[in-house]
Design a protein around this motif. Structure first.
Motif, short mmCIF file in Angstrom:
data_model
loop_
_atom_site.label_atom_id
_atom_site.label_comp_id
_atom_site.label_asym_id
_atom_site.label_seq_id
_atom_site.Cartn_x
_atom_site.Cartn_y
_atom_site.Cartn_z
N VAL A 503 0.83 -1.21 0.00
CA VAL A 503 0.00 0.00 0.00
C VAL A 503 0.86 1.26 0.00
O VAL A 503 0.68 2.16 -0.82
CB VAL A 503 -0.96 -0.01 1.21
CG1 VAL A 503 -1.67 1.34 1.33
CG2 VAL A 503 -1.98 -1.14 1.08
N VAL A 504 1.82 1.32 0.91
CA VAL A 504 2.68 2.51 0.99
C VAL A 504 3.59 2.60 -0.23
O VAL A 504 3.79 3.69 -0.79
CB VAL A 504 3.50 2.50 2.29
CG1 VAL A 504 4.41 3.72 2.36
CG2 VAL A 504 2.57 2.48 3.50
N GLY A 505 4.13 1.46 -0.66
CA GLY A 505 4.97 1.47 -1.85
C GLY A 505 4.20 1.84 -3.10
O GLY A 505 4.76 2.43 -4.04
N GLY A 506 2.92 1.53 -3.12
CA GLY A 506 2.10 1.87 -4.28
C GLY A 506 1.92 3.36 -4.49
O GLY A 506 1.44 3.79 -5.55
N MET A 507 2.35 4.16 -3.52
CA MET A 507 2.28 5.61 -3.66
C MET A 507 3.18 6.13 -4.78
O MET A 507 3.07 7.28 -5.20
CB MET A 507 2.68 6.29 -2.34
CG MET A 507 1.63 6.16 -1.24
SD MET A 507 0.08 6.97 -1.68
CE MET A 507 0.61 8.68 -1.77
N ILE A 508 4.10 5.27 -5.28
CA ILE A 508 4.95 5.73 -6.39
C ILE A 508 4.12 6.05 -7.63
O ILE A 508 4.56 6.85 -8.47
CB ILE A 508 6.04 4.70 -6.76
CG1 ILE A 508 5.44 3.38 -7.26
CG2 ILE A 508 6.99 4.47 -5.61
CD1 ILE A 508 6.47 2.44 -7.84
N VAL A 509 2.94 5.46 -7.74
CA VAL A 509 2.10 5.72 -8.93
C VAL A 509 1.61 7.17 -8.95
O VAL A 509 1.86 7.89 -9.92
CB VAL A 509 0.93 4.72 -9.00
CG1 VAL A 509 0.03 5.07 -10.19
CG2 VAL A 509 1.45 3.30 -9.13
N PRO A 510 0.91 7.65 -7.89
CA PRO A 510 0.53 9.08 -7.91
C PRO A 510 1.73 10.02 -7.88
O PRO A 510 1.67 11.11 -8.47
CB PRO A 510 -0.35 9.24 -6.67
CG PRO A 510 -0.02 8.09 -5.79
CD PRO A 510 0.34 6.97 -6.70
N VAL A 511 2.82 9.61 -7.19
CA VAL A 511 4.01 10.47 -7.16
C VAL A 511 4.59 10.62 -8.56
O VAL A 511 5.05 11.70 -8.96
CB VAL A 511 5.06 9.90 -6.19
CG1 VAL A 511 6.39 10.66 -6.32
CG2 VAL A 511 4.57 9.99 -4.75
N ALA A 512 4.56 9.54 -9.35
CA ALA A 512 5.08 9.60 -10.71
C ALA A 512 4.27 10.58 -11.56
O ALA A 512 4.83 11.25 -12.44
CB ALA A 512 5.06 8.21 -11.33
N PHE A 513 2.96 10.67 -11.32
CA PHE A 513 2.11 11.55 -12.11
C PHE A 513 2.12 12.99 -11.61
O PHE A 513 2.16 13.94 -12.40
CB PHE A 513 0.67 11.02 -12.13
CG PHE A 513 0.47 9.85 -13.05
CD1 PHE A 513 0.34 10.04 -14.42
CD2 PHE A 513 0.43 8.55 -12.55
CE1 PHE A 513 0.16 8.97 -15.28
CE2 PHE A 513 0.26 7.47 -13.41
CZ PHE A 513 0.12 7.68 -14.78
N TRP A 514 2.06 13.17 -10.28
CA TRP A 514 1.88 14.51 -9.72
C TRP A 514 3.03 14.96 -8.82
O TRP A 514 2.98 16.04 -8.27
CB TRP A 514 0.57 14.56 -8.93
CG TRP A 514 -0.62 14.28 -9.79
CD1 TRP A 514 -1.10 15.04 -10.82
CD2 TRP A 514 -1.49 13.14 -9.71
NE1 TRP A 514 -2.20 14.45 -11.37
CE2 TRP A 514 -2.47 13.27 -10.71
CE3 TRP A 514 -1.53 12.00 -8.89
CZ2 TRP A 514 -3.48 12.33 -10.93
CZ3 TRP A 514 -2.52 11.07 -9.10
CH2 TRP A 514 -3.48 11.24 -10.11
N GLY A 515 4.07 14.12 -8.67
CA GLY A 515 5.15 14.46 -7.77
C GLY A 515 5.88 15.74 -8.14
O GLY A 515 6.24 16.53 -7.27
N LYS A 516 6.07 15.97 -9.44
CA LYS A 516 6.82 17.15 -9.87
C LYS A 516 6.10 18.44 -9.48
O LYS A 516 6.72 19.37 -8.93
CB LYS A 516 7.05 17.11 -11.38
CG LYS A 516 7.96 18.19 -11.90
CD LYS A 516 8.28 17.97 -13.36
CE LYS A 516 9.24 19.02 -13.90
NZ LYS A 516 9.60 18.78 -15.31
N SER A 517 4.80 18.50 -9.73
CA SER A 517 4.05 19.70 -9.38
C SER A 517 3.96 19.87 -7.87
O SER A 517 4.02 21.00 -7.36
CB SER A 517 2.66 19.65 -10.00
OG SER A 517 1.94 18.51 -9.54
N VAL A 518 3.84 18.75 -7.13
CA VAL A 518 3.74 18.84 -5.67
C VAL A 518 5.04 19.35 -5.07
O VAL A 518 5.04 20.23 -4.21
CB VAL A 518 3.36 17.47 -5.08
CG1 VAL A 518 3.47 17.50 -3.54
CG2 VAL A 518 1.95 17.08 -5.48
#
Length: 537
Positions: A503-518
């Motif tokens: 579950v926690v490791g799966g956060m790479i998916v949203p981070v890959a899409f929105w990490g740069k803007s965040v």
């Protein structure tokens, strides 16, 4: 200093290269740029010869090997320790604290050594840790009761805390941007690997785990050697990179490793920097490098500024995410590491101590695999992604490095839980520990690359959070393992840990899409203090 071809490609970089966490790294002709640009100063570690940088790196690895082997050794000598302290009054402490207390002090060390290195430099902190380790070893040998013995292992844990925190900054100090994945992966592999090999033969060294003092006596010479190597071969690497005059302009490298161009010195913030005075002789240059105590340009102000930054990093979602993942994966290590001895020594296996200790060979092999999977692989992947991104390498290009540690972490605890629950062949325990070693080491590489590249202005406090939080959380987890097993059973507990990693490791998916803007939003909202930056300015 960078040659003209490299500099010419840096100047007209695309606008997106100005974003924090994005670096214009690959020129139009496909060549890799040597960034940051070395200065002409002999104090600049990027200006040192290859051999000199290697010697500094080897001194770091040697200390890590010795310290880790000492800290983890008591886990295989518990029988001898139990016999020695069986008749003693040890309240309010318990013998198991000798195994878990070093983990707590590793975490405390991260919060001590990183800020201190910003005030006095890396070299004094490194030397201090080697001396503490030597003193703790002597204290362990002469200890007459559990209380003194406990102090010795706490000091050992405090000293080895530099390996998972400040030494990562030291490795970055010694390398160009494109060399970091390899350098960090080598450090994370070649440090634990020999230590685990030593642990695999501890029962033979200590004569059936009874004569545990022999273990520490044998480590006296390596501890002294670590002090000598640090003193002779590790000069100060904390360096304020000055502005560089090139082609009629002035190039200033920021703490985020960007290059700003000024037309003349009058427009450069702080004005023209004075060049270092050259040494009058090679001998005087050597004496100057061997100076033990110093002060950085930022001084003690940088140290005190680091602690508020640590608090900000704790609430930074992109740092908290990897710190939480790191803590859970360390929890999986505790799940296996605290129970495999009881499992393999009891029914239905009844394996001897010498055979049980060989489980560390599996962990050593897994740690060594982190070099190609987290170093070589991510170097190739990030280069390919940067080429496709017009030569700009974004921090998000390191996210594929999380795939291997997440998968291997899930597989290791699931396999171990099912093996113990169903009494499968003991070979599966060794395989599970191998996968766990791969997961822990490769995740450490991925985490380091991500947080230092995504938040270069706060690299030091972010690494303090990563190293400190994971070990302190692991210390707390160590007291929950056996009650958890009693409540859930081996299989269910380890599957629950696997689900948390998923579950926690799966956060790479949203981070890959929105990490740069965040991360760009976070950079804009938070302060601009750069004292703990990747390249302090």
């Amino acid at each position: 200093m960078a040659d003209a071809s490299s500099a010419s490609f840096v100047l007209p970089r695309p606008q997106s290269g100005d974003l924090s966490g994005s670096v214009y790294l690959i020129a139009a002709n496909g060549s890799m740029l040597n960034l940051p640009m070395p200065s002409t100063s002999p104090r600049d570690p990027l200006n040192w010869s290859f051999d000199k940088r290697v010697r500094a790196f080897v001194s770091m690895i040697f200390f890590t090997v010795v310290a880790l082997a000492e800290v983890e050794g008591p886990s295989l000598m518990l029988a001898g320790l139990s016999q020695e302290y069986a008749s003693e009054e040890t309240r309010p402490f318990h013998l198991d604290l000798l195994l878990s207390a070093p983990t707590l002090f590793k975490g405390i060390g991260a919060f001590v050594w990183i800020p201190l290195s910003l005030a006095v430099g890396r070299r004094p902190v490194f030397l201090l840790c080697t001396i503490i380790l030597l003193f703790a070893t002597v204290l362990a040998i002469v200890s007459g009761n559990l209380y003194v013995r406990l102090v010795s292992v706490c000091l050992q844990g405090l000293s080895v805390g530099i390996s998972s925190s400040t030494m990562l900054l030291m490795a970055i100090d010694l390398t160009f941007i494109h060399q970091r994945p390899q350098a960090i992966a080598i450090f994370m592999s070649l440090g634990p690997f020999p230590a685990l090999l030593v642990l695999s033969v501890v029962p033979r060294i200590t004569n059936g785990v009874l004569n545990w003092r022999t273990f520490y006596l044998m480590f006296m010479i390596p501890c002294i050697t670590a002090v000598v190597l640090a003193f002779l071969f590790y000069p100060e690497t904390y360096f304020l990179r000055p502005a560089v005059a090139f082609d009629g302009r002035v190039l200033v490298q920021s703490a985020t490793e960007k290059v700003k161009v000024y037309e003349d010195w009058e427009k450069v913030p702080g004005g023209k920097t004075l060049p270092d005075m050259p040494a009058t002789s090679k001998w005087s240059a050597t004496i100057k490098e061997l100076k033990i105590w110093g002060k950085t340009e930022s001084g003690w102000e940088a140290m005190w500024a680091c602690y508020p930054q640590i608090l900000l990093c704790m609430v930074n979602p992109l740092v908290f995410w990897v710190a939480l993942l790191h803590a859970i994966v360390f929890g999986s290590l505790m799940s296996i590491g605290e129970t495999y001895y009881t499992t393999l020594s009891g029914a239905p296996y009844f394996l001897p101590n010498n055979t049980i200790a060989l489980v560390n060979l599996g962990a050593a092999f897994g740690v060594l695999l982190a070099w190609p999977t987290a170093g070589l692989m991510i170097s190739m992947i990030s280069r390919h992604l940067a080429i496709n991104n017009r030569g700009i390498r974004d921090a998000e290009h390191f996210l594929p490095a999380f795939v291997v540690p997440i998968i291997s972490g899930i597989a290791s605890v699931t396999l171990y839980g099912l093996t113990v629950e169903n009494k499968w062949h003991p070979a599966w325990v060794y395989i599970a520990y191998t996968l766990n070693g791969l997961s822990v080491s490769s995740l450490a590489v991925a985490n380091t690359l991500w947080i230092t590249e995504a938040f270069p202005r706060w690299a030091a406090p972010a690494l303090a959070v990563l190293g400190g939080w994971s070990y302190i959380a692991s210390f707390g987890t160590s007291y929950a393992i056996f009650p958890w097993i009693k409540s859930q059973g081996y299989a269910r507990m380890n599957i629950e840990i696997a689900l948390m990693i998923f579950v926690v490791g799966g956060m790479i998916v949203p981070v890959a899409f929105w990490g740069k803007s965040v991360r760009q939003y976070i950079h804009g909202r938070l302060g601009m203090n750069e004292a703990g930056a990747l390249r302090p300015q």
